[in-house]
Design a protein around this motif. Structure first.
Motif, PDB file in Angstrom:
ATOM      1  N   ASN A  24       0.827  -1.204   0.000  1.00  0.00           N
ATOM      2  CA  ASN A  24       0.000   0.000   0.000  1.00  0.00           C
ATOM      3  C   ASN A  24       0.863   1.257   0.000  1.00  0.00           C
ATOM      4  OD1 ASN A  24      -3.171  -0.228   0.422  1.00  0.00           O
ATOM      5  ND2 ASN A  24      -2.217  -2.021   1.381  1.00  0.00           N
ATOM      6  N   ALA A  25       1.892   1.254   0.837  1.00  0.00           N
ATOM      7  CA  ALA A  25       2.778   2.425   0.931  1.00  0.00           C
ATOM      8  C   ALA A  25       3.460   2.699  -0.407  1.00  0.00           C
ATOM      9  CB  ALA A  25       3.817   2.205   2.021  1.00  0.00           C
ATOM     10  N   LEU A  26       3.868   1.640  -1.115  1.00  0.00           N
ATOM     11  CA  LEU A  26       4.522   1.806  -2.417  1.00  0.00           C
ATOM     12  C   LEU A  26       3.589   2.447  -3.435  1.00  0.00           C
ATOM     13  CD1 LEU A  26       6.481  -1.571  -2.682  1.00  0.00           C
ATOM     14  CD2 LEU A  26       7.458   0.713  -2.427  1.00  0.00           C
ATOM     15  N   LEU A  27       2.302   2.116  -3.375  1.00  0.00           N
ATOM     16  CA  LEU A  27       1.342   2.693  -4.319  1.00  0.00           C
ATOM     17  C   LEU A  27       1.154   4.195  -4.104  1.00  0.00           C
ATOM     18  CD1 LEU A  27      -1.477   0.003  -4.566  1.00  0.00           C
ATOM     19  CD2 LEU A  27       0.155   0.658  -6.332  1.00  0.00           C
ATOM     20  N   VAL A  70      -4.623   3.383   2.111  1.00  0.00           N
ATOM     21  CA  VAL A  70      -5.014   2.029   1.725  1.00  0.00           C
ATOM     22  C   VAL A  70      -5.593   2.028   0.314  1.00  0.00           C
ATOM     23  CG1 VAL A  70      -6.552   0.094   2.238  1.00  0.00           C
ATOM     24  CG2 VAL A  70      -5.484   1.351   4.112  1.00  0.00           C
ATOM     25  N   SER A  71      -5.147   1.080  -0.486  1.00  0.00           N
ATOM     26  CA  SER A  71      -5.723   0.878  -1.819  1.00  0.00           C
ATOM     27  C   SER A  71      -6.882  -0.109  -1.692  1.00  0.00           C
ATOM     28  CB  SER A  71      -4.663   0.325  -2.781  1.00  0.00           C
ATOM     29  OG  SER A  71      -5.275  -0.211  -3.930  1.00  0.00           O
ATOM     30  N   ILE A  72      -8.091   0.373  -1.952  1.00  0.00           N
ATOM     31  CA  ILE A  72      -9.266  -0.501  -1.880  1.00  0.00           C
ATOM     32  C   ILE A  72      -9.140  -1.617  -2.902  1.00  0.00           C
ATOM     33  CG2 ILE A  72     -11.783  -0.574  -2.110  1.00  0.00           C
ATOM     34  CD1 ILE A  72     -11.847   2.338  -1.191  1.00  0.00           C
ATOM     35  N   ASP A  73      -8.466  -1.329  -4.010  1.00  0.00           N
ATOM     36  CA  ASP A  73      -8.253  -2.340  -5.052  1.00  0.00           C
ATOM     37  C   ASP A  73      -7.519  -3.557  -4.476  1.00  0.00           C
ATOM     38  OD1 ASP A  73      -8.465  -0.143  -7.587  1.00  0.00           O
ATOM     39  OD2 ASP A  73      -7.524   0.563  -5.753  1.00  0.00           O
ATOM     40  N   PHE A 185     -11.230  -5.863   9.978  1.00  0.00           N
ATOM     41  CA  PHE A 185     -12.498  -5.140  10.156  1.00  0.00           C
ATOM     42  C   PHE A 185     -12.276  -3.632  10.061  1.00  0.00           C
ATOM     43  CE2 PHE A 185     -15.389  -2.859  13.009  1.00  0.00           C
ATOM     44  CZ  PHE A 185     -16.615  -3.166  12.405  1.00  0.00           C
ATOM     45  N   CYS A 186     -11.230  -3.124  10.702  1.00  0.00           N
ATOM     46  CA  CYS A 186     -10.940  -1.684  10.681  1.00  0.00           C
ATOM     47  C   CYS A 186     -10.635  -1.205   9.261  1.00  0.00           C
ATOM     48  CB  CYS A 186      -9.776  -1.369  11.614  1.00  0.00           C
ATOM     49  SG  CYS A 186     -10.163  -1.589  13.361  1.00  0.00           S
ATOM     50  N   ILE A 187      -9.856  -1.991   8.518  1.00  0.00           N
ATOM     51  CA  ILE A 187      -9.513  -1.618   7.135  1.00  0.00           C
ATOM     52  C   ILE A 187     -10.749  -1.621   6.258  1.00  0.00           C
ATOM     53  CG2 ILE A 187      -8.259  -2.344   5.068  1.00  0.00           C
ATOM     54  CD1 ILE A 187      -6.045  -3.384   6.922  1.00  0.00           C
ATOM     55  N   LEU A 188     -11.575  -2.679   6.394  1.00  0.00           N
ATOM     56  CA  LEU A 188     -12.794  -2.767   5.588  1.00  0.00           C
ATOM     57  C   LEU A 188     -13.771  -1.645   5.934  1.00  0.00           C
ATOM     58  CD1 LEU A 188     -13.342  -6.635   5.613  1.00  0.00           C
ATOM     59  CD2 LEU A 188     -12.788  -5.222   3.624  1.00  0.00           C
ATOM     60  N   LEU A 189     -13.848  -1.284   7.206  1.00  0.00           N
ATOM     61  CA  LEU A 189     -14.721  -0.181   7.625  1.00  0.00           C
ATOM     62  C   LEU A 189     -14.243   1.137   7.026  1.00  0.00           C
ATOM     63  CD1 LEU A 189     -17.121   0.752   9.356  1.00  0.00           C
ATOM     64  CD2 LEU A 189     -15.505   1.069  11.263  1.00  0.00           C
ATOM     65  N   ALA A 208      -8.446   6.049   1.947  1.00  0.00           N
ATOM     66  CA  ALA A 208      -8.677   4.758   1.306  1.00  0.00           C
ATOM     67  C   ALA A 208      -9.251   5.030  -0.082  1.00  0.00           C
ATOM     68  CB  ALA A 208      -9.638   3.907   2.126  1.00  0.00           C
ATOM     69  N   GLN A 209      -8.523   4.626  -1.114  1.00  0.00           N
ATOM     70  CA  GLN A 209      -8.896   5.001  -2.481  1.00  0.00           C
ATOM     71  C   GLN A 209      -9.066   3.782  -3.376  1.00  0.00           C
ATOM     72  OE1 GLN A 209      -6.066   7.939  -4.076  1.00  0.00           O
ATOM     73  NE2 GLN A 209      -5.548   8.487  -1.978  1.00  0.00           N
ATOM     74  N   LEU A 210     -10.070   3.851  -4.244  1.00  0.00           N
ATOM     75  CA  LEU A 210     -10.241   2.846  -5.289  1.00  0.00           C
ATOM     76  C   LEU A 210      -9.530   3.381  -6.525  1.00  0.00           C
ATOM     77  CD1 LEU A 210     -11.577   0.125  -5.958  1.00  0.00           C
ATOM     78  CD2 LEU A 210     -13.609   1.395  -6.698  1.00  0.00           C
TER      79      LEU A 210
END
Length: 577
Positions: A24-27, A70-73, A185-189, A208-210
């Motif tokens: 995620n950090a690399l993206l 966070v990348s939602i992808d 759960f926290c990430i999905l929320l 958190a981005q798509l």
């Protein structure tokens, strides 16, 4: 209680989460690197706000391009892989995830670069020619040192692929414990809230981005831009040319001097404005001693932070050229070669058009000089080999000091004896990160005897506002020095900023325009368009680069034309095709 029951998270789980957050950090690393002068690595500022609302907002949106996002992808791909039971499907999801990660990373680098340099969203249709040129520059400037980066780049690419693959492999046999389930759960929320709140507006500031949405939007914008460009009606050109028709009884020489990165920030930024205003007042006094008058305004350029050629082309054409796709369409269209833009109009009235461009040209780059000559109605180019410069070069290119180039161009033109003439130049030493010579020599020829290492403009160096101030002072010092020493009584000087400087916090497209002449009648006429009667640009009137050509032509003909009653039409919003 046995030892096994005390283990709340396994070693495999720890490794998975470390690898997940690293990916995620690399993206998001490209956006941080391209805004490194404006963003903190650790996003702490909003978190310590006294207001609870700001603390909550900090979790979901931050105007700091940090890597803690966070990348939602990626989340969706890993969730799918975790719950799929079929080995074949797991393998398919794994390879899809690897390809997706590589594509997202490439897109993040590309979009962050264009947003940082040109201050405009990335659009494939618009940006492809630039990427093509970048590849050509890389190819033609290939060297042993550059060759070392190729295996390093390939090595980094394969390491990234292995990292993504290894993360999926760990997930193959992983069973989440309570702590991992809580983290999940926290990430999905977070992903759900960001998607619900921002939906298709996937901006770099969201935590958190798509990211795939941005690629889809880019494709959609490219299709729309292509359709917009294809709607241009070149059949209107004869009618437009007729509205720009005129005859002259006097033909003063005209200098069109564009200053790279000369923006309205000089007037509106507290760190620059007081010094800038006092500096302009000093120039005003120096010019007035020789009878020079001036008129100025802040004008809206079509671009900000980059794309100089779009800005000066807009001024020349009197038509807003705010993207590279449109520019390339106009450049390639043979019908457009019949349009009487500013320099072609001057050419038809006996002017010899000179264009100064003393930049170091990449070897075998294949610059289409013939095409530019025709498009811009250039009679003679003044290039690096023409100015015969062997001293230290500065800034973009790099190039000779702008003081040397401008004075040498004047010397070359004087020897040729072609009159009247129009000279176009774009400064080279004021390119970011603003490593200008900073000094004006009493004898400009002294620059040619100065030896040392060239001072290149390094694109990834974070510019300092103090260096920007000094670079702008150098440019204006140079022009005022040139006018007072070389300017003839009938000359007309037009000084224009191409765009705002990149990297600084700027919220508009405004750049200064100064018109300088000893003809008081000409200068006072521009007040009808909101211009000031001095070098300090008027800041309370709306004016745009695309309106300059028709305005300047109208007042030029009113002052120097044969028929001063039937004047060219003024198009404040530019000519439309």
């Amino acid at each position: 209680m046995n030892a096994k029951s005390k283990i709340y998270i396994t070693k495999e789980e720890v490794i998975f989460w470390l690898m997940f957050f690293l990916l995620n950090a690399l993206l998001f690393l490209p956006w941080y690197l391209f805004s490194i002068g404006k963003s903190d690595f650790f996003p702490y500022r909003g978190f310590f706000s006294e207001l609870l609302f700001d603390k909550l907002k900090f979790i979901f949106i931050r105007y700091n391009f940090d890597i803690f996002r966070v990348s939602i992808d990626l989340v969706l791909v890993f969730v799918l892989h975790y719950f799929v039971s079929s080995i074949a499907l797991k393998r398919g999801v794994k390879y899809f995830g690897i390809i997706l990660f590589v594509l997202l990373l490439i897109y993040q680098i590309y979009s962050a670069f264009f947003q940082s340099i040109y201050q405009t969203p990335a659009i494939f249709y618009n940006d492809f020619p630039m990427l093509e040129n970048g590849f050509r520059i890389f190819r033609t400037s290939f060297s042993v040192r550059i060759a070392l980066f190729v295996p390093l780049g390939l090595g980094a690419f394969f390491l990234l692929v292995k990292l993504v693959k290894a993360t999926f492999c760990i997930l193959d046999s992983l069973v989440f414990g309570k702590i991992s389930k809580l983290i999940s759960f926290c990430i999905l929320l977070l992903c759900f809230i960001c998607l619900a709140r921002f939906q298709e507006k996937q901006m770099p500031v969201i935590t958190a981005q798509l990211l795939a949405v941005n690629i889809i939007k880019n494709i959609d914008e490219s299709i729309k831009l292509k359709a917009q460009v294809e709607k241009i009606d070149f059949g209107k050109i004869p009618e437009i040319n007729e509205s720009l028709n005129f005859k002259l009884k006097e033909t003063p020489n005209i200098y069109f001097l564009f200053i790279e990165s000369y923006g309205g920030i000089n007037l509106n930024n507290p760190k620059l404005s007081s010094n800038y205003v006092s500096m302009l007042a000093g120039y005003e006094e120096a010019l007035a001693l020789d009878g020079w008058k001036s008129s100025s305004i802040l004008s809206n350029a079509p671009v900000t932070g980059g794309g100089s050629w779009l800005s000066y082309t807009t001024v020349m054409l009197g038509y807003k050229v705010d993207n590279r796709a449109l520019y390339n369409t106009l450049l390639a269209n043979k019908k457009f070669q019949k349009y009487n833009h500013l320099f072609r109009n001057l050419q038809q009235h006996g002017y010899t058009n000179y264009r100064l461009n003393p930049i170091v040209e990449p070897e075998n780059f294949g610059i289409p000089w013939d095409l530019y000559t025709s498009f811009y109605a250039v009679d003679e180019w003044i290039r690096l080999y023409d100015v015969k410069y062997n001293g230290i070069k500065y800034g973009f290119g790099p190039s000779p000091p702008d003081q040397y180039s401008l004075n040498k161009a004047h010397e070359i033109i004087a020897k040729k004896g072609n009159r009247p003439f129009a000279l176009f130049s774009l400064s080279k030493n004021s390119h970011t990160p603003f490593g200008s010579p900073y000094e004006i020599k009493d004898n400009w020829k002294e620059w040619n005897s100065k030896r040392g290492k060239d001072k290149h403009a390094r694109f990834f160096e974070v510019p300092k506002i103090e260096n920007y101030r000094k670079a702008m002072k150098y440019q204006l010092d140079n022009i005022v020095d040139f006018i007072t020493k070389k300017g003839e009584k009938s000359d007309v000087f037009v000084i224009i900023g191409d765009h705002q400087p990149p990297a600084f916090e700027i919220n508009d497209f405004k750049t200064p325009i100064h018109i300088i002449s000893q003809d008081e009648n000409l200068i006072t006429q521009f007040s009808n368009y909101g211009f000031s009667d001095d070098l300090i640009p008027a800041n309370d009137k709306e004016f745009s680069h695309e309106g300059f050509y028709s305005m300047f032509l109208r007042e030029f003909v009113k002052n120097y034309g044969v028929d001063t009653t039937n004047l060219p039409i003024y198009y404040p919003d530019g000519i439309s095709f």
